[in-house]
Design a protein around this motif. Sequence first.
Motif, PDB file in Angstrom:
ATOM      1  N   PHE A 108       0.832  -1.215   0.000  1.00 13.71           N
ATOM      2  CA  PHE A 108       0.000   0.000   0.000  1.00 13.71           C
ATOM      3  C   PHE A 108       0.864   1.261   0.000  1.00 13.71           C
ATOM      4  O   PHE A 108       0.684   2.174  -0.809  1.00 13.71           O
ATOM      5  CB  PHE A 108      -0.896   0.013   1.253  1.00 13.71           C
ATOM      6  CG  PHE A 108      -2.212  -0.664   1.063  1.00 13.71           C
ATOM      7  CD1 PHE A 108      -2.351  -1.663   0.107  1.00 13.71           C
ATOM      8  CD2 PHE A 108      -3.308  -0.299   1.816  1.00 13.71           C
ATOM      9  CE1 PHE A 108      -3.560  -2.288  -0.071  1.00 13.71           C
ATOM     10  CE2 PHE A 108      -4.525  -0.911   1.639  1.00 13.71           C
ATOM     11  CZ  PHE A 108      -4.652  -1.918   0.699  1.00 13.71           C
ATOM     12  N   TYR A 149       2.802   1.550  -3.185  1.00 15.24           N
ATOM     13  CA  TYR A 149       1.928   1.975  -4.285  1.00 15.24           C
ATOM     14  C   TYR A 149       1.648   3.468  -4.207  1.00 15.24           C
ATOM     15  O   TYR A 149       1.718   4.190  -5.202  1.00 15.24           O
ATOM     16  CB  TYR A 149       0.629   1.183  -4.224  1.00 15.24           C
ATOM     17  CG  TYR A 149      -0.473   1.717  -5.114  1.00 15.24           C
ATOM     18  CD1 TYR A 149      -0.385   1.569  -6.500  1.00 15.24           C
ATOM     19  CD2 TYR A 149      -1.571   2.384  -4.574  1.00 15.24           C
ATOM     20  CE1 TYR A 149      -1.385   2.071  -7.311  1.00 15.24           C
ATOM     21  CE2 TYR A 149      -2.568   2.885  -5.376  1.00 15.24           C
ATOM     22  CZ  TYR A 149      -2.473   2.719  -6.756  1.00 15.24           C
ATOM     23  OH  TYR A 149      -3.447   3.221  -7.566  1.00 15.24           O
ATOM     24  N   ARG A 150       1.390   3.910  -2.981  1.00 16.76           N
ATOM     25  CA  ARG A 150       1.094   5.334  -2.805  1.00 16.76           C
ATOM     26  C   ARG A 150       2.286   6.198  -3.217  1.00 16.76           C
ATOM     27  O   ARG A 150       2.135   7.291  -3.749  1.00 16.76           O
ATOM     28  CB  ARG A 150       0.738   5.593  -1.332  1.00 16.76           C
ATOM     29  CG  ARG A 150       0.562   7.050  -0.932  1.00 16.76           C
ATOM     30  CD  ARG A 150      -0.605   7.689  -1.656  1.00 16.76           C
ATOM     31  NE  ARG A 150      -0.735   9.086  -1.309  1.00 16.76           N
ATOM     32  CZ  ARG A 150      -0.007  10.065  -1.871  1.00 16.76           C
ATOM     33  NH1 ARG A 150       0.878   9.793  -2.818  1.00 16.76           N
ATOM     34  NH2 ARG A 150      -0.190  11.316  -1.508  1.00 16.76           N
ATOM     35  N   GLU A 151       3.483   5.677  -3.019  1.00 15.94           N
ATOM     36  CA  GLU A 151       4.668   6.463  -3.298  1.00 15.94           C
ATOM     37  C   GLU A 151       5.187   6.286  -4.723  1.00 15.94           C
ATOM     38  O   GLU A 151       6.272   6.717  -5.037  1.00 15.94           O
ATOM     39  CB  GLU A 151       5.790   6.122  -2.300  1.00 15.94           C
ATOM     40  CG  GLU A 151       5.456   6.477  -0.866  1.00 15.94           C
ATOM     41  CD  GLU A 151       4.982   7.908  -0.690  1.00 15.94           C
ATOM     42  OE1 GLU A 151       5.570   8.821  -1.312  1.00 15.94           O
ATOM     43  OE2 GLU A 151       3.983   8.131   0.050  1.00 15.94           O
ATOM     44  N   GLY A 152       4.468   5.594  -5.553  1.00 16.44           N
ATOM     45  CA  GLY A 152       4.849   5.576  -6.952  1.00 16.44           C
ATOM     46  C   GLY A 152       5.114   4.217  -7.549  1.00 16.44           C
ATOM     47  O   GLY A 152       5.593   4.116  -8.675  1.00 16.44           O
ATOM     48  N   LEU A 153       4.844   3.189  -6.841  1.00 17.66           N
ATOM     49  CA  LEU A 153       4.970   1.858  -7.443  1.00 17.66           C
ATOM     50  C   LEU A 153       4.004   1.768  -8.615  1.00 17.66           C
ATOM     51  O   LEU A 153       2.825   2.069  -8.462  1.00 17.66           O
ATOM     52  CB  LEU A 153       4.638   0.805  -6.390  1.00 17.66           C
ATOM     53  CG  LEU A 153       5.005  -0.631  -6.714  1.00 17.66           C
ATOM     54  CD1 LEU A 153       6.521  -0.796  -6.650  1.00 17.66           C
ATOM     55  CD2 LEU A 153       4.334  -1.565  -5.727  1.00 17.66           C
ATOM     56  N   PRO A 154       4.499   1.368  -9.808  1.00 17.61           N
ATOM     57  CA  PRO A 154       3.587   1.369 -10.958  1.00 17.61           C
ATOM     58  C   PRO A 154       2.425   0.405 -10.738  1.00 17.61           C
ATOM     59  O   PRO A 154       2.629  -0.691 -10.227  1.00 17.61           O
ATOM     60  CB  PRO A 154       4.470   0.884 -12.109  1.00 17.61           C
ATOM     61  CG  PRO A 154       5.857   0.897 -11.608  1.00 17.61           C
ATOM     62  CD  PRO A 154       5.833   0.921 -10.136  1.00 17.61           C
TER      63      PRO A 154
END
Lengths: 706, 448
Positions: free
Chosen positions: B182, B185-190
Amino acid sequence: MSVYNSNRGGVIQIIIGVIFILIVGQLISLQIISNKYKLAADNNAIYRKIIYPDRGIIYDRKKRALLENSISYDLVVIPNETKGVDTAMLCSILNIDKEEYKKRIIEAIIKNTRVKAGVFEPFLSPELFAQLNENLYRFPGFSLSERSIRSYPYNTAAHVLGYVAEVDVNFLKKHAAEGYEMGDYAGMTGLEKQYEPILMGQRGVKRFLRDNKGKIQGVYEKGEYDTSAIAGRNLFTSVDVEVQQLAEKVLQHKVGSVVALNPKTGGIIAMASSPGYNPNLLTGSQRRKTIGRLLMDTARPIYNRAIKGQYPPGSTFKPLGALIALDEGLITPSFGYNCFGLYTACGNARKCEHHNAGHAGNLQLALANSCNSYFLQVFRMAIDNPKYGNAKQGYLKWKEYMNGFGFGRKLGIDLPSENKANIPDTASYNRDFGGARYWNSCYMLTLGIGQDRMTATPLQLANSMAYIANEGFFYTPHFVDSIENENEEDKNLLAAFRKKQVVTKIPKAYFDAIKEGMHDVTVYGTAAFIKIPGIEYCAKTGTAQNPHGKNHSIFVCFAPKDNPTIAVAVIVENAGYGSVWAGPIGGLVMEKYLNDTLTAESQLKADNLSKVDLMPQGIKDWYIRHNRNELMTPIEYNNDELGDVWEMEVVSSEMTPKLIKADTVKKDSVKLDTAKKTKKPTPPLPKKRNKETILPNQDKKKKVLK
Amino acid sequence: MATIDNKNNFSKGTDLAVIILYFLMVTIGILCIFMVEYNPNANWSSSLVTAKNNYSKQIYFALFCSLVGIFILLTDSKLFTAFANIFYAGGILLMLATFVIGKEINGSKSWIPIAGGFNLQAAELCKIFTALALAKFISKPETDFTKIKNHLIAGIMIALPAVLSVMQHEMGLALVYSAFIFAMYREGLPPIILIVLVSFAILVIATLLLPPGILAIILTAIAGLFVLSMIKRFKKNKQTILITIGIWAICFGTVRFAVPYIFNNVFECYQTTRIYSMVGKEYDCSKNIKSASKTGTAKVKKPDDYNVKQSKIAIGSGGFWGRGFLKGTQTRGKYVPEQHTDFIFTSLGEAFGFVGTFTFLGLYLFFLFRLVRIAERQRSTFSRVYAYSVIGIFFFHIAVNISMTIGLFPVVGIPLPLISYGGSSLLTFTVLVFILLRLDADRQMVLR
């Protein structure tokens, strides 16, 4: 930094929301839509304990308890909790080995699962109970559970009362809606079965909470859903326990039956069937040992001959034959028949006991002398009645009468599996004689003297006596007079027994003739040597031929002659003359009931009679073959070993009138073997046999002494 | 400066809603444990003092955790950024130490005995340290979290304690580490990685559900259709065809070899059995290498879905309104194993029915959304990453725990946050929440 990703916070919220919606969806399906989980939880956790009420008691007419309840203990086990049991000690107390112990535990698991209590050893004896109770702490998982069993203080009326037994799978299937469970007990035969719902009462249910190991945690919901047990209700019967005991006593070592009933109510006073068994043998721990033996016994001690046995009524049918002809207007009481010892109207001669002129000069005389020719003639008149055109119609009318009298149909007694015996259908004659046109009254001639294909149960015979005693009606024979706290339903149940069954309106004068004739039987006829102190009575003896060996000895009677209060039928199988064996039994039963006691003389007679062995040889042979040195006659007032019986018989033959000693007389008065019509008749008995037998009988004691 | 102010008045700037929800949850938890342990024959007030029962112990745990919470609120928020990596290293060391000094409880050697008969689970605490370390790593100015290299580094940081947990037979705890996705993802995981992971999950489930032959045909058919529909584009770009074929091969390999290998060789027999029973199938343990190696020790157990069955019965029997406080027969009869820990939700579901569970889920949802709101209002990356880690961990615990009690997910032994009995678990969640509150109180500060 990653400000451009801020919309991803929303995405994460959506993901969280979606998963939560999924969870709520599943919760809706579990908690709202499906209700099977509630049931599953109840099945898991609620233990329903059934509280058994006491079974109702059955009383006799003087409020003496024919059976009672007593307490017995079972050793029960919860297989899951048997860790640390001192098996060696338990086995030694119960006298079993380890293998048996394991086997029983496995049985208990199969029957009641691991967590429920199952019976390990039922019906502990008092000594075993004490021993186990003392050492119970050594046997974790085992406990003693109380159970109510029947006991029979008078050791009597086994057939009538029936027995209770553990229900089986078939029973559960049949009574699916009545809440029985495996391991329950229910009435299987007799009154116990007939009145099961009343005797059983209403079982209570207590609900307990139990945990995952089956341990009881406490009462469920403070007992809010519990129902209390309602005790079974008592039955009050018309049985007189002393008469019943007497009847059973005198039937010992004989195959036969006694039925005594009160014509005024239809209430049965005594019903005995022999061989019988002690009802106490089928309760508690004895049951296992006994039941197989009883069921295997060739003499069929469990079989209630009083309602199931089928016997040709023989001469005892004659009064009824006369009644039919009287009612049809074919004869009057003064009708006479000129019998000269043989009945030849149908070709082959039928023998009559008498050939002195006028012995059948009128109905009363014919009855008193039991003239075969007379009643054969009367029967033929009924069948060939011109009113009905042909023999078939005449026969149907005759059959209708018979059914009305209670023959050839179930009377509706309050016992299960009553037999209707047989009054043959025209179809059976049509079949055998090639059609309705080919037979007439001659083909079934001996029906007129209670033979041919006619059979009746002892109950039906007793009932026919009640009908004559009442002069035209009877009440359906029954045991139960009243039920404790009778309700509407019970009233409906008993209504059938309280309704007068009027057969036909035969004028009193005709009945008077019949009664006088039957009274004469007891004055100078075949039953003249049987007396009841101080009481005039009416009777008819019968000696019925049968295909199974010696003739059956039959006796029917009612007393007192005016205002009768008891009607009796007695049958002793393969015993010979009706007057010899059945007659004295009937006399004793009447005396006991009417006088409430037996004179010393009668008592002696009863004692002697009880020792006479009339068991058919076939049965005795069977006992020898099966190493049963003891008949299953269990009644405890006979302490004699069977070895003494032969001696007893000597006594008995001395005590009974001369003609019995003459065992050479094999055939009875009525000779009618249709198959062997040409067979030479056995030498007829000496004339005036009756008088000979009667006179010495008056001072029988002297004879015995001689 | 602000921290000094806060030291004087620690409640200033802390999020009151979260504090209230926290105490509400802990109270509900204690009541639930009380329901499980309630015995009408015993005097519950006296056992409260003697702390012999789990609910009374939980009360003391809660008091202790409140103190810890207050202590955290009194600390300086810079402390967490400063010590994040050291904490992480210490946590890993602690987990390694567990292999030596650990004590085995319920088949997992992940507990370190500490004074007073209490045991500490290092893997639990490591969640906090991992969250801090991850936040620290991503918030570093030189970290560009769009780069795959950094994704991998973050992945390794997360995977390390997870692998150690697996080695300690704590499958459930290991799975929790996946919750950090999570934050990543929030920090830029595609998103493609998420999609691939989800697709992979679907593929694994399909492997369980469908016979391998049919699945292979379906996969081939999908690939074929894809190629056909895109045939014009493929002519221009042959690379796409290769990629498609590559994906197909990977899928096929997964179905044919990887999944059976994992189920038979990596997972314990009981784990595979649980997963199979989820989709309503039976697993033949003789195929499992691990169980085959120790056949002698195989114990006869209740069927593996016994827990779930009893748990579903308990929740389902609650009906709409529930059976009432202390009136649940499943709970009273102790039919649900581990009811005070992992299956605590069942006592709530049985006693208060759908109304209760719905309200309870509502509280959780409100709590999570509140945390998301807090996360989004952080100015520092560190705080935000940490906040999303907390959200991830809470959400994963809640979703998996409740799903397994209602039969939506295989049984993995992870507790329900703030509700389940257990000191380690309560302490972990308390620390997680209160560090977040501390950071949130200082959201005006730039912590990076």
